[in-house]
Write a protein that holds these residues in place. Structure first.
Motif, mmCIF file in Angstrom:
data_model
loop_
_atom_site.group_PDB
_atom_site.id
_atom_site.type_symbol
_atom_site.label_atom_id
_atom_site.label_comp_id
_atom_site.label_asym_id
_atom_site.label_seq_id
_atom_site.Cartn_x
_atom_site.Cartn_y
_atom_site.Cartn_z
ATOM 1 N N ASP A 201 0.811 -1.217 0.000
ATOM 2 C CA ASP A 201 0.000 0.000 0.000
ATOM 3 C C ASP A 201 0.847 1.270 0.000
ATOM 4 O O ASP A 201 0.303 2.372 -0.064
ATOM 5 C CB ASP A 201 -0.974 0.006 1.175
ATOM 6 C CG ASP A 201 -0.294 -0.092 2.530
ATOM 7 O OD1 ASP A 201 0.954 -0.208 2.568
ATOM 8 O OD2 ASP A 201 -1.007 -0.073 3.553
ATOM 9 N N ALA A 205 3.306 4.007 -7.493
ATOM 10 C CA ALA A 205 2.360 3.576 -8.522
ATOM 11 C C ALA A 205 3.071 3.428 -9.860
ATOM 12 O O ALA A 205 3.890 4.277 -10.230
ATOM 13 C CB ALA A 205 1.233 4.599 -8.656
ATOM 14 N N SER A 209 -0.799 3.546 -14.056
ATOM 15 C CA SER A 209 -1.898 3.718 -13.112
ATOM 16 C C SER A 209 -1.767 5.036 -12.369
ATOM 17 O O SER A 209 -0.725 5.687 -12.395
ATOM 18 C CB SER A 209 -1.927 2.562 -12.111
ATOM 19 O OG SER A 209 -0.784 2.602 -11.275
ATOM 20 N N CYS A 210 -2.836 5.419 -11.701
ATOM 21 C CA CYS A 210 -2.838 6.651 -10.906
ATOM 22 C C CYS A 210 -3.475 6.334 -9.555
ATOM 23 O O CYS A 210 -4.566 5.755 -9.488
ATOM 24 C CB CYS A 210 -3.637 7.741 -11.614
ATOM 25 S SG CYS A 210 -3.598 9.356 -10.784
ATOM 26 N N PRO A 211 -2.818 6.679 -8.449
ATOM 27 C CA PRO A 211 -3.388 6.411 -7.125
ATOM 28 C C PRO A 211 -4.694 7.164 -6.905
ATOM 29 O O PRO A 211 -5.008 8.125 -7.614
ATOM 30 C CB PRO A 211 -2.292 6.915 -6.168
ATOM 31 C CG PRO A 211 -1.051 6.976 -6.994
ATOM 32 C CD PRO A 211 -1.495 7.306 -8.376
ATOM 33 N N SER A 213 -5.334 9.182 -4.706
ATOM 34 C CA SER A 213 -5.056 10.570 -4.348
ATOM 35 C C SER A 213 -4.898 11.462 -5.563
ATOM 36 O O SER A 213 -4.978 12.688 -5.457
ATOM 37 C CB SER A 213 -3.766 10.632 -3.514
ATOM 38 O OG SER A 213 -2.643 10.239 -4.300
ATOM 39 N N ARG A 216 1.115 10.880 -8.157
ATOM 40 C CA ARG A 216 2.047 9.761 -8.325
ATOM 41 C C ARG A 216 3.438 10.233 -7.966
ATOM 42 O O ARG A 216 4.018 11.086 -8.630
ATOM 43 C CB ARG A 216 2.014 9.245 -9.760
ATOM 44 C CG ARG A 216 2.699 7.903 -9.934
ATOM 45 C CD ARG A 216 2.301 7.278 -11.247
ATOM 46 N NE ARG A 216 2.777 8.023 -12.393
ATOM 47 C CZ ARG A 216 3.942 7.802 -13.004
ATOM 48 N NH1 ARG A 216 4.732 6.844 -12.550
ATOM 49 N NH2 ARG A 216 4.298 8.500 -14.044
ATOM 50 N N ASP A 324 -0.674 10.742 1.680
ATOM 51 C CA ASP A 324 -0.433 9.305 1.685
ATOM 52 C C ASP A 324 1.055 9.019 1.523
ATOM 53 O O ASP A 324 1.730 9.648 0.690
ATOM 54 C CB ASP A 324 -1.201 8.621 0.553
ATOM 55 C CG ASP A 324 -2.713 8.680 0.743
ATOM 56 O OD1 ASP A 324 -3.158 8.857 1.895
ATOM 57 O OD2 ASP A 324 -3.442 8.545 -0.268
ATOM 58 N N VAL A 326 4.556 7.116 0.442
ATOM 59 C CA VAL A 326 5.114 6.278 -0.616
ATOM 60 C C VAL A 326 6.524 5.915 -0.187
ATOM 61 O O VAL A 326 7.307 6.788 0.192
ATOM 62 C CB VAL A 326 5.148 7.008 -1.974
ATOM 63 C CG1 VAL A 326 5.851 6.150 -3.027
ATOM 64 C CG2 VAL A 326 3.731 7.349 -2.434
#
Length: 376
Positions: A201, A205, A209-211, A213, A216, A324, A326
């Motif tokens: 999690d 990304a 794809s795109c999170p 939120s 990226r 978030d 990363v």
């Protein structure tokens, strides 16, 4: 990669046709048919340790690359294990040079199913297992080195295995087109150079794809020069709304077990890092419309004097407080300096007109937000 100018901102074998006059015993025919197709024992399914037979049963290699085992298994590192070489899906049903395949239910023998024959990709693939001993899903990024018969590195291949469940083992195949000069990919000549694992999690990304939120966050490959290390952080608005931020990324340094590393001072700005250059003033507001990016970065000196050298394999990054997290793997070799500088976010003007499909890694030939070549 960034230079001294600090641009980090930014591999035929044929079977002669059978003659009708040639008498071949039924036993020999059966042996040829059964031996021409790679098979796996029941224990070789995912998570097992069965033995591979047939044309793809490459030998295991010793430390010097010499073959000697049954299926090339043995290389293991940090939960990743090379299992062996097996026949590629569909390789045993390719057409033979005569346009026909010798078949019986469940078995196929063709020239293309022999080692070194077939398409450019070859009939065989290397299998490897990834075992997650942790208590949560992890995403693995593995770098393999492909060796020649003399044990020399020919090329590197990086693969990502996403979301390996807690306590689970998954099996994957390493697809590769062989070696220069028509050599065959043999599991005995595959080395595991590096294994990175981050909580799924918190994994960056992928470009496709795109999170949720809409942001990226990735780290590039960085660069090193005369003891100075630099790694760029890239924040792309891949969502549908405008995003604004101001200030510095929020960092947490983590060891190999993803536990916090203490005793390192995180400096706001890089003025205190020799040869890293200045930050061109204090942080200022950054507004990112969809498709636009911002850039920050890390800078440190790999100086080792008195004391114990510190290496930080992972950094948990938040674009700003409350965002978030990363987790990236810049492998900070901080030496004994005890310091890491971080630049404020700046609008990445080089991203104007670019699509959102870039991986966020090095960008050859691009110009960074400070007018210097970006990492390549």
């Amino acid at each position: 990669m960034v230079g001294v100018r600090w641009g980090w901102w930014g591999g035929e074998m044929r079977i002669p046709p059978f003659r009708t006059a040639l008498a071949v015993s039924g036993v020999l025919v059966a042996g040829l048919v059964l031996g021409g197709c790679g098979t796996e024992s029941a224990g070789s399914a995912a998570g097992g340790g069965g033995e591979t037979t047939g044309p793809c049963a490459g030998g295991a290699a010793d430390d010097h690359g010499a073959s000697g085992g049954t299926n090339g298994a043995g290389e293991e590192r940090d939960g990743v294990r090379v299992v062996g070489t097996v026949e590629r899906d569909g390789a045993g049903v390719n057409a033979s040079p005569s346009g026909r395949a010798s078949q019986r239910p469940g078995v196929s023998v063709t020239a293309d199913s022999l080692p070194g024959a077939g398409g450019a990709a070859g009939p065989c693939v290397v299998q490897y297992d990834v075992t997650n001993p942790g208590a949560e899903p992890f995403t693995y990024t593995i770098t393999f080195s492909l060796m020649d018969e003399q044990g020399r590195a020919m090329s590197n291949v990086e693969e990502t295995v996403a979301s390996v469940g807690a306590g689970k083992t998954v099996r994957r195949t390493l697809e590769h087109g062989g070696y220069p000069g028509g050599g065959v990919l043999d599991a005995g000549r595959v080395r595991i150079l590096d294994v990175e694992r981050v909580p799924s999690d918190e994994a960056p990304a992928p470009a496709s794809s795109c999170p949720a939120s809409g942001l990226r966050l990735t780290a590039d490959q960085g660069d090193a020069a005369m003891g100075l290390r630099v790694v760029g952080l890239h924040l792309e608005n891949c969502g549908s709304r405008t995003y604004s931020l101001e200030g510095y990324p929020v960092l947490q340094l983590l060891d190999a077990e993803h536990q916090p590393v203490d005793g390192i001072e995180i400096l706001r700005g890089t003025d205190g890092i020799p040869m890293a250059g200045g930050d061109e003033g204090p942080p200022r507001p950054v507004t990112l419309r969809p498709g636009e990016s911002a850039v920050s970065g890390l800078a440190w000196r790999n100086t080792t004097e008195f004391g114990e050298a510190v290496t930080v394999p992972y950094v948990r990054v938040r674009a700003e407080a409350g965002a978030d997290p990363v987790t990236v793997a810049p492998h900070l070799d901080l030496g004994t300096t005890g310091e890491l500088g971080v630049r404020p976010w700046r609008k990445d003007e080089t991203e104007a007109g670019r699509g959102t499909g870039d991986s966020g890694s090095g960008r050859p030939g691009a110009q960074g937000p400070y007018g210097m070549p970006s990492s390549s």
